[in-house]
Design a protein around this motif. Sequence first.
Motif, PDB file in Angstrom:
ATOM      1  N   LEU A  90       0.819  -1.199   0.000  1.00  0.00           N
ATOM      2  CA  LEU A  90       0.000   0.000   0.000  1.00  0.00           C
ATOM      3  C   LEU A  90       0.862   1.261   0.000  1.00  0.00           C
ATOM      4  O   LEU A  90       0.513   2.275  -0.618  1.00  0.00           O
ATOM      5  N   LEU A  91       1.994   1.195   0.673  1.00  0.00           N
ATOM      6  CA  LEU A  91       2.908   2.340   0.727  1.00  0.00           C
ATOM      7  C   LEU A  91       3.777   2.469  -0.515  1.00  0.00           C
ATOM      8  O   LEU A  91       4.601   3.376  -0.620  1.00  0.00           O
ATOM      9  N   GLY A  92       3.624   1.535  -1.451  1.00  0.00           N
ATOM     10  CA  GLY A  92       4.340   1.627  -2.717  1.00  0.00           C
ATOM     11  C   GLY A  92       5.695   0.964  -2.738  1.00  0.00           C
ATOM     12  O   GLY A  92       6.428   1.090  -3.730  1.00  0.00           O
ATOM     13  N   LEU A  93       6.049   0.234  -1.696  1.00  0.00           N
ATOM     14  CA  LEU A  93       7.372  -0.384  -1.657  1.00  0.00           C
ATOM     15  C   LEU A  93       7.530  -1.454  -2.733  1.00  0.00           C
ATOM     16  O   LEU A  93       8.636  -1.654  -3.252  1.00  0.00           O
ATOM     17  N   THR A  94       6.447  -2.136  -3.079  1.00  0.00           N
ATOM     18  CA  THR A  94       6.549  -3.170  -4.112  1.00  0.00           C
ATOM     19  C   THR A  94       6.801  -2.574  -5.489  1.00  0.00           C
ATOM     20  O   THR A  94       7.179  -3.297  -6.416  1.00  0.00           O
ATOM     21  N   GLN A  95       6.569  -1.271  -5.637  1.00  0.00           N
ATOM     22  CA  GLN A  95       6.804  -0.641  -6.927  1.00  0.00           C
ATOM     23  C   GLN A  95       8.286  -0.395  -7.206  1.00  0.00           C
ATOM     24  O   GLN A  95       8.691  -0.244  -8.356  1.00  0.00           O
ATOM     25  N   VAL A  96       9.089  -0.357  -6.156  1.00  0.00           N
ATOM     26  CA  VAL A  96      10.490   0.016  -6.330  1.00  0.00           C
ATOM     27  C   VAL A  96      11.468  -1.129  -6.080  1.00  0.00           C
ATOM     28  O   VAL A  96      12.647  -0.999  -6.386  1.00  0.00           O
ATOM     29  N   ILE A  97      10.990  -2.237  -5.532  1.00  0.00           N
ATOM     30  CA  ILE A  97      11.882  -3.379  -5.329  1.00  0.00           C
ATOM     31  C   ILE A  97      11.988  -4.163  -6.633  1.00  0.00           C
ATOM     32  O   ILE A  97      11.199  -3.953  -7.565  1.00  0.00           O
ATOM     33  N   PRO A  98      12.941  -5.061  -6.752  1.00  0.00           N
ATOM     34  CA  PRO A  98      13.065  -5.855  -7.980  1.00  0.00           C
ATOM     35  C   PRO A  98      11.767  -6.600  -8.312  1.00  0.00           C
ATOM     36  O   PRO A  98      10.983  -6.956  -7.409  1.00  0.00           O
ATOM     37  N   LEU A  99      11.542  -6.820  -9.585  1.00  0.00           N
ATOM     38  CA  LEU A  99      10.306  -7.436 -10.057  1.00  0.00           C
ATOM     39  C   LEU A  99      10.056  -8.779  -9.375  1.00  0.00           C
ATOM     40  O   LEU A  99       8.920  -9.070  -8.952  1.00  0.00           O
ATOM     41  N   ALA A 100      11.069  -9.613  -9.261  1.00  0.00           N
ATOM     42  CA  ALA A 100      10.894 -10.928  -8.647  1.00  0.00           C
ATOM     43  C   ALA A 100      10.453 -10.795  -7.192  1.00  0.00           C
ATOM     44  O   ALA A 100       9.592 -11.558  -6.716  1.00  0.00           O
ATOM     45  N   ALA A 101      11.014  -9.829  -6.479  1.00  0.00           N
ATOM     46  CA  ALA A 101      10.628  -9.616  -5.080  1.00  0.00           C
ATOM     47  C   ALA A 101       9.192  -9.120  -4.975  1.00  0.00           C
ATOM     48  O   ALA A 101       8.435  -9.525  -4.085  1.00  0.00           O
ATOM     49  N   CYS A 102       8.815  -8.243  -5.897  1.00  0.00           N
ATOM     50  CA  CYS A 102       7.429  -7.761  -5.933  1.00  0.00           C
ATOM     51  C   CYS A 102       6.458  -8.912  -6.137  1.00  0.00           C
ATOM     52  O   CYS A 102       5.454  -9.031  -5.428  1.00  0.00           O
ATOM     53  N   MET A 103       6.758  -9.788  -7.082  1.00  0.00           N
ATOM     54  CA  MET A 103       5.887 -10.929  -7.345  1.00  0.00           C
ATOM     55  C   MET A 103       5.821 -11.855  -6.133  1.00  0.00           C
ATOM     56  O   MET A 103       4.759 -12.406  -5.820  1.00  0.00           O
ATOM     57  N   PHE A 104       6.941 -11.998  -5.434  1.00  0.00           N
ATOM     58  CA  PHE A 104       6.949 -12.851  -4.250  1.00  0.00           C
ATOM     59  C   PHE A 104       6.053 -12.281  -3.158  1.00  0.00           C
ATOM     60  O   PHE A 104       5.356 -13.030  -2.460  1.00  0.00           O
ATOM     61  N   VAL A 105       6.048 -10.961  -2.974  1.00  0.00           N
ATOM     62  CA  VAL A 105       5.191 -10.342  -1.963  1.00  0.00           C
ATOM     63  C   VAL A 105       3.733 -10.654  -2.244  1.00  0.00           C
ATOM     64  O   VAL A 105       2.971 -11.070  -1.358  1.00  0.00           O
ATOM     65  N   TRP A 106       3.320 -10.473  -3.502  1.00  0.00           N
ATOM     66  CA  TRP A 106       1.926 -10.741  -3.851  1.00  0.00           C
ATOM     67  C   TRP A 106       1.596 -12.230  -3.767  1.00  0.00           C
ATOM     68  O   TRP A 106       0.486 -12.600  -3.361  1.00  0.00           O
ATOM     69  N   PHE A 107       2.559 -13.072  -4.114  1.00  0.00           N
ATOM     70  CA  PHE A 107       2.353 -14.509  -3.966  1.00  0.00           C
ATOM     71  C   PHE A 107       2.185 -14.883  -2.490  1.00  0.00           C
ATOM     72  O   PHE A 107       1.301 -15.679  -2.138  1.00  0.00           O
ATOM     73  N   ALA A 108       2.993 -14.294  -1.626  1.00  0.00           N
ATOM     74  CA  ALA A 108       2.899 -14.571  -0.192  1.00  0.00           C
ATOM     75  C   ALA A 108       1.545 -14.120   0.358  1.00  0.00           C
ATOM     76  O   ALA A 108       0.917 -14.829   1.164  1.00  0.00           O
ATOM     77  N   LEU A 109       1.067 -12.956  -0.079  1.00  0.00           N
ATOM     78  CA  LEU A 109      -0.246 -12.489   0.364  1.00  0.00           C
ATOM     79  C   LEU A 109      -1.338 -13.472  -0.024  1.00  0.00           C
ATOM     80  O   LEU A 109      -2.229 -13.787   0.778  1.00  0.00           O
ATOM     81  N   TRP A 110      -1.255 -13.969  -1.247  1.00  0.00           N
ATOM     82  CA  TRP A 110      -2.263 -14.925  -1.719  1.00  0.00           C
ATOM     83  C   TRP A 110      -2.194 -16.227  -0.919  1.00  0.00           C
ATOM     84  O   TRP A 110      -3.229 -16.754  -0.491  1.00  0.00           O
ATOM     85  N   VAL A 111      -1.006 -16.755  -0.699  1.00  0.00           N
ATOM     86  CA  VAL A 111      -0.851 -18.013   0.042  1.00  0.00           C
ATOM     87  C   VAL A 111      -1.356 -17.862   1.472  1.00  0.00           C
ATOM     88  O   VAL A 111      -2.070 -18.733   1.996  1.00  0.00           O
ATOM     89  N   LEU A 112      -1.007 -16.760   2.127  1.00  0.00           N
ATOM     90  CA  LEU A 112      -1.410 -16.556   3.511  1.00  0.00           C
ATOM     91  C   LEU A 112      -2.926 -16.439   3.644  1.00  0.00           C
ATOM     92  O   LEU A 112      -3.538 -17.045   4.540  1.00  0.00           O
ATOM     93  N   TYR A 113      -3.549 -15.666   2.734  1.00  0.00           N
ATOM     94  CA  TYR A 113      -5.003 -15.510   2.867  1.00  0.00           C
ATOM     95  C   TYR A 113      -5.740 -16.774   2.429  1.00  0.00           C
ATOM     96  O   TYR A 113      -6.758 -17.141   3.027  1.00  0.00           O
ATOM     97  N   LEU A 114      -5.229 -17.453   1.414  1.00  0.00           N
ATOM     98  CA  LEU A 114      -5.808 -18.741   1.025  1.00  0.00           C
ATOM     99  C   LEU A 114      -5.763 -19.708   2.195  1.00  0.00           C
ATOM    100  O   LEU A 114      -6.730 -20.457   2.438  1.00  0.00           O
ATOM    101  N   SER A 115      -4.669 -19.716   2.921  1.00  0.00           N
ATOM    102  CA  SER A 115      -4.516 -20.614   4.063  1.00  0.00           C
ATOM    103  C   SER A 115      -5.556 -20.329   5.133  1.00  0.00           C
ATOM    104  O   SER A 115      -6.078 -21.259   5.768  1.00  0.00           O
ATOM    105  N   ILE A 116      -5.885 -19.057   5.341  1.00  0.00           N
ATOM    106  CA  ILE A 116      -6.914 -18.695   6.317  1.00  0.00           C
ATOM    107  C   ILE A 116      -8.295 -19.112   5.828  1.00  0.00           C
ATOM    108  O   ILE A 116      -9.076 -19.741   6.558  1.00  0.00           O
ATOM    109  N   VAL A 117      -8.615 -18.775   4.582  1.00  0.00           N
ATOM    110  CA  VAL A 117      -9.941 -19.068   4.041  1.00  0.00           C
ATOM    111  C   VAL A 117     -10.227 -20.563   4.039  1.00  0.00           C
ATOM    112  O   VAL A 117     -11.328 -21.007   4.401  1.00  0.00           O
ATOM    113  N   ASN A 118      -9.245 -21.361   3.678  1.00  0.00           N
ATOM    114  CA  ASN A 118      -9.486 -22.793   3.485  1.00  0.00           C
ATOM    115  C   ASN A 118      -9.638 -23.588   4.774  1.00  0.00           C
ATOM    116  O   ASN A 118      -9.987 -24.770   4.716  1.00  0.00           O
TER     117      ASN A 118
END
Length: 467
Positions: A90-118
């Motif tokens: 939300l603070l824009g940090l994913t916009q300035v880190i390397p692309l692979a790191a940005c994708m990992f952040v969003w992947f981690a968010l998805w895995v964590l919330y999927l784990s809660i929902v399921n």
Amino acid sequence: MTAVDWFVGDDYSLGRLLVTEGLAAIYLVAFVAARNQFRPLVGSNGMLPIPNFLRAVTFGRSPSIFHFHYSDRFFEAVCWTGAGLSLAALLGLTQVIPLAACMFVWFALWVLYLSIVNVSQIWYSFGWESLLLEAGFLAIFLGNASVGPPILVLLVLRWLLFRLEFGAGLIKMRGDRCWKDLTCLYYHHETQPMPGPFSWYFHRLPTPLHKVEVLGNHFAQLVVPFGLFAPQPVAAVAATIMIVTQLWLVASGNFSWLNWTTIVLGLSVIPDSVYEKVLPVDVPAAGDSAPMPFVAAVIAVTALVVVLSYWPIRNLISHGQRMNASFNKWHFVNTYGAFGSITRVRYEVIVEGTSDAHASVSSEWKEYEFKGKPGDVRRRPRQFAPYHLRLDWLFWFTAISPGYAEPWFRGFVERLLRNDRDTLKLLQYNPFPEEPPKHVRARMYRYEFTTWKERRETGAWWKRQPV
């Protein structure tokens, strides 16, 4: 870096940014809400404990990191980790880190919330959970400022928005007859799960305006979605109509983050050239090229969406259309819909307790007050969305049919009988702060909004009769 001319949506840098910022904000709300409510709902000593669920269900049926380890402390750590990553995005940090790191952040968010929902069972059985997971998964492949906005992912987001809106429109036309005769909103503002601070005023609109509301809804959900795939500026106009419609719904009730996610998806359709004309902002610079592994990943996920779309398309054209269904355990490429039927009368389950050792009708019964659901007739409904009050929502279903409460209601009452601290945090008011009640009961009431005259004379927003 390799230039890929067809890959980049040149006029969507700001749209891409608004989508990622919006989804990050919604993720943040979702993780904070999960942390605040999980202990009494699904914690180790909750009404539907996760450890019991994990013993009964395999990872293959319900993927979650909690299959490898569960404790209440670990669940809380997952929530705080998700909230922290959401805040970083939300603070824009994913916009300035390397692309692979940005994708990992969003992947981690998805895995964590999927784990809660399921693993959270009936408490997380709503369509907006799948919507956030599907949109959040696609956000992995939106990239950041180092690459141009991938046009394929932007198109897939439009396909998600189309399914969301068109599916909701179809389920209404195939469902309750009042959607066809334009009378559903005679009742809906009063009988919806959790009215908001302006719902009383919406309900008291002149009857002809309620029919206009329904017609506008049909237009926005059954006609406008096709404009999403038209050339600009038609697509932007279609998205704007959807956004305005969703803001109307935000003002009229509490629907968790369903409306806000829809708005965020709509923002991705509007090109930068439009934003520059109506907003005092500078379009963020973005790379016009992308590494080939990223291009390959985007193509692969687009192909996956195309293949998995078979099931929601088949559902959309079926007369037995399902509402808010996931066709896979990953909550990806789902079908959506809302309010295929409308309740005409509002019933509320009111929970009461007494300190009398031998309870009777003549005992002094005191009411528990909930944060969101109606109780005290003089208390104005509040705005909570996009925050989601899970217990309050389940009580609305309980008033429709006691079967909805069967898995958890006994556990809820038992916790009231011992003044369980975590459970009481879900409530607005505990009438037994010193020591728990000796008995608890539930009564059914019929609730109606007061008229303009009654509102002026009594100050009450509701009137009620015991059923």
